[in-house]
Scaffold this motif. Structure first.
Motif, PDB file in Angstrom:
ATOM      1  N   LEU A 136       3.080  -9.300 -14.158  1.00 21.91           N
ATOM      2  CA  LEU A 136       3.095 -10.748 -13.966  1.00 21.91           C
ATOM      3  C   LEU A 136       2.800 -11.117 -12.513  1.00 21.91           C
ATOM      4  O   LEU A 136       2.001 -12.016 -12.226  1.00 21.91           O
ATOM      5  N   LEU A 137       3.437 -10.401 -11.587  1.00 24.22           N
ATOM      6  CA  LEU A 137       3.201 -10.672 -10.168  1.00 24.22           C
ATOM      7  C   LEU A 137       1.753 -10.386  -9.779  1.00 24.22           C
ATOM      8  O   LEU A 137       1.143 -11.148  -9.012  1.00 24.22           O
ATOM      9  N   THR A 138       1.206  -9.287 -10.290  1.00 21.38           N
ATOM     10  CA  THR A 138      -0.189  -8.959  -9.950  1.00 21.38           C
ATOM     11  C   THR A 138      -1.156 -10.007 -10.503  1.00 21.38           C
ATOM     12  O   THR A 138      -2.124 -10.381  -9.830  1.00 21.38           O
ATOM     13  N   LYS A 139      -0.897 -10.501 -11.699  1.00 21.35           N
ATOM     14  CA  LYS A 139      -1.767 -11.528 -12.287  1.00 21.35           C
ATOM     15  C   LYS A 139      -1.737 -12.803 -11.453  1.00 21.35           C
ATOM     16  O   LYS A 139      -2.771 -13.455 -11.237  1.00 21.35           O
ATOM     17  N   GLU A 149       3.221   0.666  -6.881  1.00 21.48           N
ATOM     18  CA  GLU A 149       2.923   0.184  -5.531  1.00 21.48           C
ATOM     19  C   GLU A 149       1.433  -0.117  -5.384  1.00 21.48           C
ATOM     20  O   GLU A 149       1.045  -1.148  -4.809  1.00 21.48           O
ATOM     21  N   LYS A 150       0.580   0.791  -5.890  1.00 22.08           N
ATOM     22  CA  LYS A 150      -0.869   0.598  -5.778  1.00 22.08           C
ATOM     23  C   LYS A 150      -1.320  -0.622  -6.566  1.00 22.08           C
ATOM     24  O   LYS A 150      -2.188  -1.388  -6.108  1.00 22.08           O
ATOM     25  N   ASP A 151      -0.754  -0.808  -7.770  1.00 26.30           N
ATOM     26  CA  ASP A 151      -1.105  -1.982  -8.580  1.00 26.30           C
ATOM     27  C   ASP A 151      -0.779  -3.269  -7.827  1.00 26.30           C
ATOM     28  O   ASP A 151      -1.557  -4.232  -7.853  1.00 26.30           O
ATOM     29  N   LEU A 152       0.368  -3.286  -7.170  1.00 27.82           N
ATOM     30  CA  LEU A 152       0.791  -4.476  -6.434  1.00 27.82           C
ATOM     31  C   LEU A 152      -0.144  -4.765  -5.260  1.00 27.82           C
ATOM     32  O   LEU A 152      -0.639  -5.888  -5.109  1.00 27.82           O
ATOM     33  N   THR A 153      -0.381  -3.760  -4.448  1.00 30.21           N
ATOM     34  CA  THR A 153      -1.186  -3.975  -3.247  1.00 30.21           C
ATOM     35  C   THR A 153      -2.651  -4.245  -3.588  1.00 30.21           C
ATOM     36  O   THR A 153      -3.312  -5.060  -2.930  1.00 30.21           O
ATOM     37  N   ARG A 154      -3.184  -3.571  -4.620  1.00 30.98           N
ATOM     38  CA  ARG A 154      -4.592  -3.794  -5.021  1.00 30.98           C
ATOM     39  C   ARG A 154      -4.821  -5.232  -5.462  1.00 30.98           C
ATOM     40  O   ARG A 154      -5.887  -5.801  -5.230  1.00 30.98           O
TER      41      ARG A 154
END
Length: 401
Positions: A89-92, A117-122
């Protein structure tokens, strides 16, 4: 062989002395930097949550509807389905152009994977850990935990309380079963203080001075409930709790997953009982950490003998943190009734002065008392006998539980 044993014992003693020195000097250094700041009285509108299902439903919806920014701070984020949904949800939102910041405690969020972590930063989420241990005073700083749980959405909606993100908070962990906790959703004036605290914690962790942008602090309406946030960093919480207890004239209700008191808190409860204040304490029957139950037994023993009532929650796990003083004040937040919250953790609590909100909260608390069993002196005596050595060890390490 004997010489080897002597050397091992000496090394252990030296290490323990060094750890004690590290902790003592680290705490002195920490306290010198602390100021007893208080947020002002505010007027906010409050919604109370007592289950993870209802909380996460509304929290996720509010984040989904964010248009400008989402600021999130949790102690624990797990590597399970609900946690992955939360990260997704945060990444979207970040990919949609919403400004997203996520702050997690370095110890509490140890289950966060490199992939998460990578999903978030990417995706563009600004992500950081708070309270990473560092020199000097490594041992002391390892025990400093950012235990706060804060979410601020567009500067207009705020959440805080006892829930973290993980399946156990939905009651899906078979080890604990049903999970009882309390959390607040706020709109109105108080949201600005949650925003201020988040930005302060973000700066402390990242040295990124975000600044007081207008979008972070929009105009807020005056709600109907008078509230005040109390943020503590391993200092002054004891004074806050003592101050509340002193106000009691008729009744004190305490709910906490842990009950490991300072001498001052214990004496204040004794003083309140001598004033004929009725005191009831609700604790979990099943502990979630080693030795926390044994550390509580000496206090349960002494205080039950003067008429303080202890009940053990049996429906599942009781993680709620609440203090009710008569019908005029209640406290909901992140701080437990234990030494770790008093002397180590970074906490945030909300004092509520609205009689209607207090009435609604006490209804839930009374329901929780009905799904508990009264702890008798006979049972305490049995526990003292069964766990004699564990109690001694737990008392010795009680600051670190």
């Amino acid at each position: 062989m004997l010489r080897t044993i002597i050397w091992i014992v000496l090394i252990i003693i030296i290490l323990l002395l060094l750890l004690r020195l590290d902790y003592s000097l680290g705490r002195k250094s920490h306290l010198k930097k602390q100021v007893d700041d208080e947020f002002p009285l505010r007027n906010s509108d409050i919604s109370l949550y007592a289950t993870g299902e209802t909380l996460f439903s509304d929290l996720f919806t509010d984040i989904q509807n964010a248009t400008e920014h989402v600021h999130v701070e949790f102690y624990i984020l797990k590597d399970d389905d609900i946690s992955k949904d939360f990260v997704s949800l945060l990444t979207k939102k970040a990919e949609q152009g919403v400004e997203v910041r996520l702050l997690l405690d370095w110890v509490g969020a140890h289950n966060v994977t490199k992939e998460m972590e990578k999903d978030l930063t990417r995706s563009g989420v600004s992500f950081a850990y708070s309270n990473k241990p560092k020199f000097p005073y490594l041992f002391y700083k390892l025990n400093e935990r950012n235990h706060r749980k804060i979410t601020v959405i567009d500067g207009k909606t705020g959440y805080m309380g006892g829930f973290n993100i993980g399946k156990e908070y939905l009651g899906e962990d078979p080890k604990f079963g049903f999970w009882r906790d309390y959390h607040l959703r706020l709109t109105g004036e108080g949201v600005a203080d949650l925003q201020t605290q988040f930005l302060k914690d973000w700066f402390d962790a990242t040295k990124d001075a975000v600044g007081n942008r207008d979008s972070y602090f929009p105009p807020l309406h005056k709600g109907k409930s008078q509230t005040r946030f109390i943020a503590t960093n391993g200092a002054y919480l004891e004074d806050d709790f003592v101050g509340m207890i002193k106000l009691a004239e008729n009744e004190i209700i305490i709910g906490s997953p842990y009950f490991v008191l300072s001498d001052q808190l214990k004496q204040e409860l004794i003083a309140a009982k001598k004033r004929n204040v009725k005191i009831r304490v609700l604790l979990p029957k099943k502990p979630d950490h080693p030795f926390v139950k044994e550390a509580a037994i000496p206090y349960l023993d002494e205080l039950s003998k003067i008429g303080i009532q202890f009940n053990m929650y049996t429906r599942g796990f009781y993680h709620a943190k609440v203090i009710c003083i008569d019908d005029k004040l209640c406290d909901i937040g992140t701080a437990n009734f234990d030494k770790r919250s008093l002397y180590s953790n970074y906490e945030i609590n909300c004092y509520i002065h609205d009689k209607e909100v207090i009435k609604d909260l006490k209804k839930i608390v009374e329901e929780d008392f009905t799904t508990s069993t009264k702890l008798t002196q006979d049972r305490i005596n049995e526990l003292k006998s069964e766990k004699k050595f564990k109690i001694k060890f737990a008392t010795w390490i009680s600051h670190f539980l």
